[in-house]
Design a protein around this motif. Structure first.
Motif, PDB file in Angstrom:
ATOM      1  N   SER A  30      44.983  36.177  27.674  1.00 47.28           N
ATOM      2  CA  SER A  30      44.250  36.651  26.497  1.00 47.28           C
ATOM      3  C   SER A  30      43.149  35.665  26.121  1.00 47.28           C
ATOM      4  O   SER A  30      43.299  34.466  26.311  1.00 47.28           O
ATOM      5  CB  SER A  30      45.212  36.813  25.319  1.00 47.28           C
ATOM      6  OG  SER A  30      46.199  37.751  25.643  1.00 47.28           O
ATOM      7  N   ASN A  65      40.761  40.905  26.761  1.00 38.68           N
ATOM      8  CA  ASN A  65      40.679  40.471  28.161  1.00 38.68           C
ATOM      9  C   ASN A  65      40.722  41.681  29.094  1.00 38.68           C
ATOM     10  O   ASN A  65      41.143  42.767  28.683  1.00 38.68           O
ATOM     11  CB  ASN A  65      41.875  39.565  28.488  1.00 38.68           C
ATOM     12  CG  ASN A  65      43.194  40.202  28.072  1.00 38.68           C
ATOM     13  OD1 ASN A  65      43.489  40.250  26.880  1.00 38.68           O
ATOM     14  ND2 ASN A  65      43.952  40.709  29.027  1.00 38.68           N
ATOM     15  N   ARG A  84      43.066  48.973  31.339  1.00 35.90           N
ATOM     16  CA  ARG A  84      44.448  48.940  30.838  1.00 35.90           C
ATOM     17  C   ARG A  84      45.167  50.237  31.186  1.00 35.90           C
ATOM     18  O   ARG A  84      44.615  51.326  30.998  1.00 35.90           O
ATOM     19  CB  ARG A  84      44.406  48.765  29.321  1.00 35.90           C
ATOM     20  CG  ARG A  84      45.773  48.628  28.618  1.00 35.90           C
ATOM     21  CD  ARG A  84      45.501  48.323  27.156  1.00 35.90           C
ATOM     22  NE  ARG A  84      46.664  48.304  26.298  1.00 35.90           N
ATOM     23  CZ  ARG A  84      47.182  47.195  25.777  1.00 35.90           C
ATOM     24  NH1 ARG A  84      46.693  46.017  26.091  1.00 35.90           N
ATOM     25  NH2 ARG A  84      48.204  47.254  24.932  1.00 35.90           N
ATOM     26  N   LYS A  98      39.007  47.653  29.520  1.00 30.51           N
ATOM     27  CA  LYS A  98      39.998  46.633  29.903  1.00 30.51           C
ATOM     28  C   LYS A  98      40.609  46.890  31.278  1.00 30.51           C
ATOM     29  O   LYS A  98      41.215  45.991  31.863  1.00 30.51           O
ATOM     30  CB  LYS A  98      41.157  46.629  28.884  1.00 30.51           C
ATOM     31  CG  LYS A  98      40.903  45.838  27.620  1.00 30.51           C
ATOM     32  CD  LYS A  98      42.123  45.886  26.717  1.00 30.51           C
ATOM     33  CE  LYS A  98      43.352  45.221  27.284  1.00 30.51           C
ATOM     34  NZ  LYS A  98      43.522  43.802  26.968  1.00 30.51           N
ATOM     35  N   SER A 132      44.235  42.797  22.979  1.00 33.87           N
ATOM     36  CA  SER A 132      43.504  41.578  23.301  1.00 33.87           C
ATOM     37  C   SER A 132      42.270  41.942  24.150  1.00 33.87           C
ATOM     38  O   SER A 132      42.302  42.898  24.926  1.00 33.87           O
ATOM     39  CB  SER A 132      44.412  40.612  24.054  1.00 33.87           C
ATOM     40  OG  SER A 132      45.054  41.276  25.116  1.00 33.87           O
ATOM     41  N   GLU A 148      49.219  35.931  20.911  1.00 33.81           N
ATOM     42  CA  GLU A 148      49.164  37.189  20.177  1.00 33.81           C
ATOM     43  C   GLU A 148      50.246  37.242  19.094  1.00 33.81           C
ATOM     44  O   GLU A 148      51.203  36.466  19.101  1.00 33.81           O
ATOM     45  CB  GLU A 148      49.344  38.374  21.130  1.00 33.81           C
ATOM     46  CG  GLU A 148      48.399  38.387  22.310  1.00 33.81           C
ATOM     47  CD  GLU A 148      48.902  37.581  23.490  1.00 33.81           C
ATOM     48  OE1 GLU A 148      49.784  36.719  23.283  1.00 33.81           O
ATOM     49  OE2 GLU A 148      48.412  37.806  24.597  1.00 33.81           O
TER      50      GLU A 148
HETATM   51 MG    MG Z   1      47.004  41.925  25.656  1.00 38.51          MG
END
Ligand code: MG
Ligand code: AMP
Length: 346
Positions: A151, A145, A58, A56, A143, A180
């Motif tokens: 998302s 994405n 992230r 991700k 999520s 979400e």
């Molecule tokens: Mg998310």
């Protein structure tokens, strides 16, 4: 890596079996839920969980949610189960409610981003539950994405962001809610950290007063970062620059029209995200309806798809704000973040 897409309408049993094997082997699987698509890994395996953050992009201080297939699984993942959680589970699970409580030792810190608490949810989506059951472990999933993007609410959105990064996407069609889950902290007074389809009004009808984290409609204050680190990052940003115009619908539509001409005269590609009620005000302009402002769940269901699709073809999106009652709160929380809080009230 080649990314395979398996339709659950045609091959749900085979798809979830292949997915469960991948999860058991420490790999990632994107799967549908009733909220948005999730990107799952074995939630008890820290190394597998780290792959989610890599795929991700992230930040690694943003914790994940553990997804379970039966209510009794919380016993192994929380230090103990508070009474109020039992009441909430009986009322809202399976469904789009995530609850946060003190973690059990078995939960790796990779999932909680170093926090002593863990977020847990039991989804109602049939494919999601089948996948978790067959995997035989809780599935950690944010999520599906790339970090910072809206998302995904369809398998195509997931493929757009994750092609070549993950081995499998289970395609279950468009997600029912499109935003979400509600995130409710049960550490201290019950507090909504992120609004969703299970609304404050619905929760209060069952457990009494529920607080709202102040950052739901505002940028995050420094004090809140510690309790909900994920919220400090840029979220849901489409390719276009988003502006939110709030106020009485007719007046907001008038202001949006005039902004539209201003941006257009600067040579920008502009589009409007309006509502069924205001669409007649935007005749001859590029405008899309998010849904019925009296039924904000329709706005939620369309928001991320429109942000992605309209955003990819325009420089500027002018979007209407709505009331923050019931699911209007979840809608405005996502829209304001997509806009980086560029907002004006008429
Ligand atoms: Mg998310
Ligand atoms: P995502 O599913 O991508 O929206 O990410 C999960 C969300 O849950 C993020 O916004 C996290 O900040 C939040 N979350 C997960 N675990 C916790 C926790 N232990 N405390 C506070 N927030 C959490």
């Amino acid at each position: 890596m080649k990314t395979e897409v398996i339709s659950t309408a045609r091959r749900e049993d085979a798809g979830t079996t292949i997915g469960a094997e991948l999860i058991q082997n420490g790999e990632l699987v994107a799967f549908p839920t009733e909220t948005v698509y999730g990107l799952g890994a074995n939630g008890l395996d820290g190394e597998a969980v780290n792959r989610i953050f890599e795929a991700k992009g992230r930040p690694n201080d943003n914790p994940l949610i553990l997804h379970i297939a039966k209510k009794s699984d919380v016993k192994d993942l929380w230090a103990h189960v508070p009474k109020i959680a039992n009441t909430l589970m009986d009322t809202f699970w399976p469904g789009p409610l995530t609850m946060i409580f003190n973690k059990a030792d078995e939960v790796p810190y990779e999932v909680t981003a170093g926090l002593e608490t863990v977020a847990i949810r039991m989804p109602s989506d049939k494919t999601a539950r089948l996948l978790i059951q067959k995997a035989g472990v809780p599935i950690a999933a944010p999520s599906a994405n790339r970090s910072g993007r809206p998302s995904p609410t369809t398998a195509k959105h997931v493929l757009d962001d994750m092609d070549g990064r993950i081995p499998l996407i289970l395609d279950g069609g468009p997600c029912r809610y499109g935003v979400e889950s509600t995130v409710l902290s049960l550490v201290g007074e019950p507090t909504i950290l992120r609004p969703g389809a299970i609304t404050r009004e619905m929760l209060e009808a069952v457990i009494g007063p529920v607080r709202l984290a102040p950052s739901i409609l505002e940028p995050l204050g420094a004090r809140e970062v510690a309790a909900s680190p994920g919220m400090k990052y840029k979220h849901y940003a489409p390719d276009a620059d988003v502006h939110v115009i709030e106020g009485e619908p007719k007046a907001a539509a008038k202001r949006i029209r005039s902004l539209y001409y201003e941006y257009e005269s600067e040579g920008k590609r502009v589009a409007i995200l309006g509502t069924d009620q205001t669409m007649p005000s935007y005749r001859n302009l590029t405008a899309y309806s998010l849904g019925d402002r009296m039924e904000p769940e329709t706005l939620c269901a369309n928001l991320f798809t429109l942000l992605r699709d309209v955003g990819s073809e325009n420089d500027v999106i002018l979007a209407e704000g709505v009331d923050t009652r019931e699911t209007g709160l979840a809608f405005m929380n996502r829209l304001l973040r997509a806009a980086g809080f560029q907002r004006e009230t008429v």
